[in-house]
Design a protein around this motif. Structure first.
Motif, short mmCIF file in Angstrom:
data_model
loop_
_atom_site.label_atom_id
_atom_site.label_comp_id
_atom_site.label_asym_id
_atom_site.label_seq_id
_atom_site.Cartn_x
_atom_site.Cartn_y
_atom_site.Cartn_z
N LEU A 72 0.73 -1.12 -0.07
CA LEU A 72 0.23 -0.03 0.10
C LEU A 72 0.90 1.29 -0.06
O LEU A 72 0.56 2.06 -0.78
CB LEU A 72 -0.82 0.09 1.11
N TYR A 73 1.81 1.29 0.95
CA TYR A 73 2.42 2.68 1.17
C TYR A 73 3.60 2.41 2.21
O TYR A 73 3.58 1.51 3.24
CB TYR A 73 1.59 3.79 1.34
N ALA A 74 4.46 3.16 2.16
CA ALA A 74 5.67 3.29 3.21
C ALA A 74 5.46 4.50 4.02
O ALA A 74 5.21 5.70 3.73
CB ALA A 74 7.15 3.19 2.53
N PRO A 86 -15.39 -1.97 13.38
CA PRO A 86 -15.57 -1.19 11.96
C PRO A 86 -14.76 0.04 11.61
O PRO A 86 -14.11 0.61 12.33
CB PRO A 86 -17.14 -0.52 12.52
N ALA A 87 -14.31 0.09 10.21
CA ALA A 87 -13.28 0.61 9.88
C ALA A 87 -13.45 2.19 9.82
O ALA A 87 -12.78 2.90 10.18
CB ALA A 87 -13.05 0.27 8.45
N ASP A 92 -6.86 5.34 7.31
CA ASP A 92 -8.02 6.17 6.61
C ASP A 92 -7.17 6.13 5.27
O ASP A 92 -7.78 6.44 4.24
CB ASP A 92 -7.61 7.70 7.29
N TYR A 93 -6.07 6.12 4.95
CA TYR A 93 -5.37 6.19 3.63
C TYR A 93 -5.79 4.94 2.97
O TYR A 93 -6.24 4.77 1.84
CB TYR A 93 -3.94 6.07 3.90
N ALA A 94 -6.00 3.87 3.63
CA ALA A 94 -6.12 2.49 2.94
C ALA A 94 -7.69 2.69 2.63
O ALA A 94 -8.02 2.15 1.45
CB ALA A 94 -6.03 1.22 4.00
N LEU A 95 -8.57 3.06 3.48
CA LEU A 95 -9.81 3.32 3.06
C LEU A 95 -10.09 4.12 1.97
O LEU A 95 -11.13 3.97 1.03
CB LEU A 95 -10.56 3.77 4.37
N TRP A 96 -9.33 5.23 1.81
CA TRP A 96 -9.41 6.27 0.67
C TRP A 96 -8.94 5.29 -0.78
O TRP A 96 -9.64 5.59 -1.72
CB TRP A 96 -8.43 7.34 0.87
N ARG A 97 -7.93 4.55 -0.79
CA ARG A 97 -7.54 3.64 -1.61
C ARG A 97 -8.46 2.87 -2.15
O ARG A 97 -8.55 2.40 -3.49
CB ARG A 97 -6.22 2.94 -1.32
N LEU A 98 -9.17 2.15 -1.28
CA LEU A 98 -10.16 1.09 -1.42
C LEU A 98 -11.13 1.75 -2.30
O LEU A 98 -11.87 1.16 -3.13
CB LEU A 98 -10.56 0.53 -0.09
N ARG A 99 -11.57 2.87 -1.69
CA ARG A 99 -12.96 3.59 -2.25
C ARG A 99 -12.75 4.15 -3.79
O ARG A 99 -13.49 4.18 -4.54
CB ARG A 99 -13.65 4.60 -1.36
N GLY A 120 -24.05 -5.19 -3.45
CA GLY A 120 -23.98 -5.05 -1.97
C GLY A 120 -22.53 -4.66 -1.64
O GLY A 120 -22.46 -3.96 -0.85
N VAL A 121 -21.58 -5.29 -2.35
CA VAL A 121 -20.24 -4.97 -2.14
C VAL A 121 -19.86 -3.14 -2.26
O VAL A 121 -19.37 -2.54 -1.64
CB VAL A 121 -19.45 -5.83 -3.12
N TYR A 122 -20.32 -2.86 -3.63
CA TYR A 122 -20.24 -1.48 -4.07
C TYR A 122 -20.95 -0.63 -2.92
O TYR A 122 -20.33 0.42 -2.42
CB TYR A 122 -20.78 -1.35 -5.21
N GLU A 123 -22.07 -1.03 -2.24
CA GLU A 123 -22.74 0.05 -1.44
C GLU A 123 -22.15 -0.01 -0.10
O GLU A 123 -21.87 0.93 0.61
CB GLU A 123 -24.46 -0.57 -1.22
N ALA A 124 -21.59 -1.28 0.21
CA ALA A 124 -20.71 -1.33 1.75
C ALA A 124 -19.51 -0.53 1.67
O ALA A 124 -19.09 0.40 2.58
CB ALA A 124 -20.65 -2.67 1.76
N VAL A 125 -18.75 -0.44 0.41
CA VAL A 125 -17.57 0.07 0.36
C VAL A 125 -17.70 1.62 0.24
O VAL A 125 -17.13 2.53 0.93
CB VAL A 125 -16.56 -0.34 -0.67
#
Length: 245
Positions: A94-96, A135-136, A151-158, A182-187
């Motif tokens: 993901l990142y350093a 919950p993330a 927070d950075y990982a969630l931003w990358r996922l979305r 459902g996956v799209y709505e959850a993320v």
């Protein structure tokens, strides 16, 4: 150069941490194709409680130091197996993170990976007093800079959800359009119109019907779909390890 700087330079450490995302319902139960639930799914992640200083007792991402004789990914997988018993199929760097003051007792650089796991994979997590799901978007104050990392990982996922086939990492090989939506709505944390979603996905060329349906229901059986072609969720280009012929 001062003596204190020399000590700091001599104590630089290299570590790995992993953000593990899974879809679960509001009560923390696994949500997805393997579980029938009417509760809306959200993104959750497992955390481990630190049992030594610094910041003993705080929740943190699973991880640890890199051994001299192992690769970065090898260290990430080893630490995941030791702390959570998980062996995720999707694991990507993901990142350093290496701010000078991110650890109070030494200069520490962390190579962070992220993993996306399906419901059957998430159920293998070994829970206990020091390993729990959270919950993330509703985390406590974590050790070090781990809130920033999540927070950075969630931003990358979305962000990736908008343009890639990354949703496949949360699903089995076959799925219904309702499960995919459902996956799209959850993320993305927003409802999507079923008819518009169906049209967009079917016209994208990214998925195709398998010819099968879900059996056992009282209503018209929904069609099963799969992603077209060979879905490469982790594409490292020329850095992808080569498999000997």
């Amino acid at each position: 150069m001062s003596d204190s700087s020399d000590v700091l330079r001599a104590s630089i450490g290299l570590a790995v941490s992993t953000v593990i995302f899974a879809l679960r319902d509001a009560e923390g139960s696994t949500s997805g194709p393997a579980v029938a639930t009417d509760a809306p799914a959200t993104v959750w992640l497992p955390l481990v409680r630190r049992i030594r200083e610094p910041q003993c007792g705080r929740w943190a991402l699973p991880g640890g130091m890199v051994e001299l004789d192992e690769s970065l990914e090898g260290a990430a997988r080893r630490n995941l197996a030791e702390t959570t018993q998980l062996e995720p199929a999707y694991l990507e760097q993901l990142y350093a993170f290496g701010d000078v003051d991110r650890s109070p007792d030494r200069r520490l650089v962390s190579i962070v990976y992220w993993a996306l796991v399906r419901p059957d994979e998430a159920e293998r997590l070994t829970l206990g007093e020091n390993v729990q799901w959270f919950p993330a978007d509703e985390l406590p104050e974590l050790a070090f800079d781990h809130n920033l990392i999540v927070d950075y990982a969630l931003w990358r996922l979305r962000t990736k959800m908008e343009y890639s086939a990354i949703a496949h990492a949360f699903l089995g090989d076959e799925f219904t359009l309702a499960e995919l939506r459902g996956v799209y709505e959850a993320v993305l944390q927003k409802p999507l119109d079923p008819a518009n979603f169906r049209r967009q996905m079917e016209s994208s060329g990214a998925i195709e019907p398998t010819g099968g349906v879900v059996t056992g229901g009282r209503h018209r059986p929904p069609k099963l779909y799969r992603y077209t072609g060979d879905v490469q969720l982790v594409d490292a280009g020329p850095l992808t390890p080569r498999i000997p012929a």
